[in-house]
Design an enzyme around this catalytic site. Structure first.
Site, PDB file in Angstrom:
ATOM      1  N   SER A  82       0.855  -1.115   0.051  1.00  0.00           N
ATOM      2  CA  SER A  82      -0.436   0.122   0.112  1.00  0.00           C
ATOM      3  C   SER A  82       0.464   1.042  -0.280  1.00  0.00           C
ATOM      4  O   SER A  82       1.626   1.146   0.356  1.00  0.00           O
ATOM      5  CB  SER A  82      -0.926  -0.644   1.217  1.00  0.00           C
ATOM      6  OG  SER A  82      -2.008   1.403   1.182  1.00  0.00           O
ATOM      7  N   TYR A 112      -1.243  -1.345  10.400  1.00  0.00           N
ATOM      8  CA  TYR A 112      -1.937  -1.764   9.015  1.00  0.00           C
ATOM      9  C   TYR A 112      -0.263  -0.924   8.316  1.00  0.00           C
ATOM     10  O   TYR A 112       0.462  -1.047   7.278  1.00  0.00           O
ATOM     11  CB  TYR A 112      -2.830  -0.651   8.469  1.00  0.00           C
ATOM     12  CG  TYR A 112      -2.933  -0.943   7.181  1.00  0.00           C
ATOM     13  CD1 TYR A 112      -3.545  -2.009   6.176  1.00  0.00           C
ATOM     14  CD2 TYR A 112      -2.969  -0.142   6.377  1.00  0.00           C
ATOM     15  CE1 TYR A 112      -4.186  -1.693   5.106  1.00  0.00           C
ATOM     16  CE2 TYR A 112      -2.738  -0.166   4.999  1.00  0.00           C
ATOM     17  CZ  TYR A 112      -3.314  -1.128   4.128  1.00  0.00           C
ATOM     18  OH  TYR A 112      -3.487  -0.900   2.725  1.00  0.00           O
TER      19      TYR A 112
END
Length: 255
Positions: free
Chosen positions: A147, A161
């Site tokens: 990401s 995350y």
């Protein structure tokens, strides 16, 4: 050159392939000639997605929660029982957790780190023999879906995350060095704003999100499919250890 992006005759496994970015990648592979296995934690959703994707090409549902090492090894054994070799592995299954710093819980670390960082390693390890078997004739591929939040910092309190995706980008480099000797090419993709369950902001407020994207729109399925097909095909054979940023310029705008 006309076959540079072909995946004809290749076999792929896409974890988390029933929806979102995983489904975009699975569809792209199918359009380019691959046979695709998809996994998802929810069996009904996985089966339904595979049935719909089968309108494009051969797609097989293998419902599985890959968040544990035992499950990853069981999935690898199932693939081995069905295919003599695996050409492409896409480690896409992931989780996120957002919560304020003062109350962020341990389970918000364990769940996210296990699925986002530990699973890609152990599933790749469990499928090593199948990947090596495919690599006897041409490079096998492992593509890790990271990401842009592993590259630059956003405003959301998604501590585990962001850390997991930064770790996955570095793990991609480390795995690439080891597996290159087996003719297995490891690379990654760092998506920006794509409409998905993981990115509900882009899904539900796409026009607002688009205003923060330099190219003026959120990512479309073709954008993700194109990047994945490039890395999975002959076109991407010389991209080793790098993570391709597919974000419409968001990372550059963050500075």
């Amino acid at each position: 050159m006309k076959d540079l992006f072909s995946l004809q005759g290749r076999v792929a496994l896409v974890t988390g392939g029933s929806r979102g970015i995983g489904r975009m990648i699975a569809a792209g592979f199918l359009h380019h000639g691959a046979k695709v296995y998809i996994t998802a934690r929810k069996a009904a959703a996985c089966d339904e997605a595979a049935e719909q994707l089968s309108a494009i090409g051969p797609c097989v549902s293998l419902p599985c929660d890959v968040s544990t090492v035992e499950a990853a090894r069981a999935l690898a054994a199932e693939i081995a029982s069905r295919e003599p070799a695996l050409d492409i592995l896409v480690n896409n299954a992931g989780a996120a957790w957002g919560e304020a710093f003062d109350t962020f819980p341990e389970k918000g670390w364990d769940k996210v780190l296990d699925l986002n960082l530990k699973t890609p390693f152990f599933l790749t390890q469990a499928l090593h023999a199948q990947l090596k078997a495919a690599a006897r004739t041409r490079p096998a591929k492992v593509i890790n879906i990271a990401s842009i939040d592993g590259i630059s910092v956003n405003q959301w309190e998604t501590y585990s995350y962001a850390a997991s995706k930064a770790g996955l980008i570095h793990l991609t480099r480390r795995l690439a060095l080891r597996l290159a000797q087996d003719n297995i090419v490891v690379s990654g993709i760092a998506p920006g704003p794509f409409a998905s369950e993981m990115n509900k902001d882009a899904r539900d407020h796409g026009e607002d999100v688009a205003r923060r994207v330099p190219v003026g729109r959120i990512g479309q399925p073709e954008d993700m499919a194109g990047a994945a097909v490039f890395l999975a095909s002959r076109a991407g054979d010389y991209v080793v250890g790098d993570t391709l940023v597919v974000d419409g310029g968001v990372t550059n705008a963050r500075g």
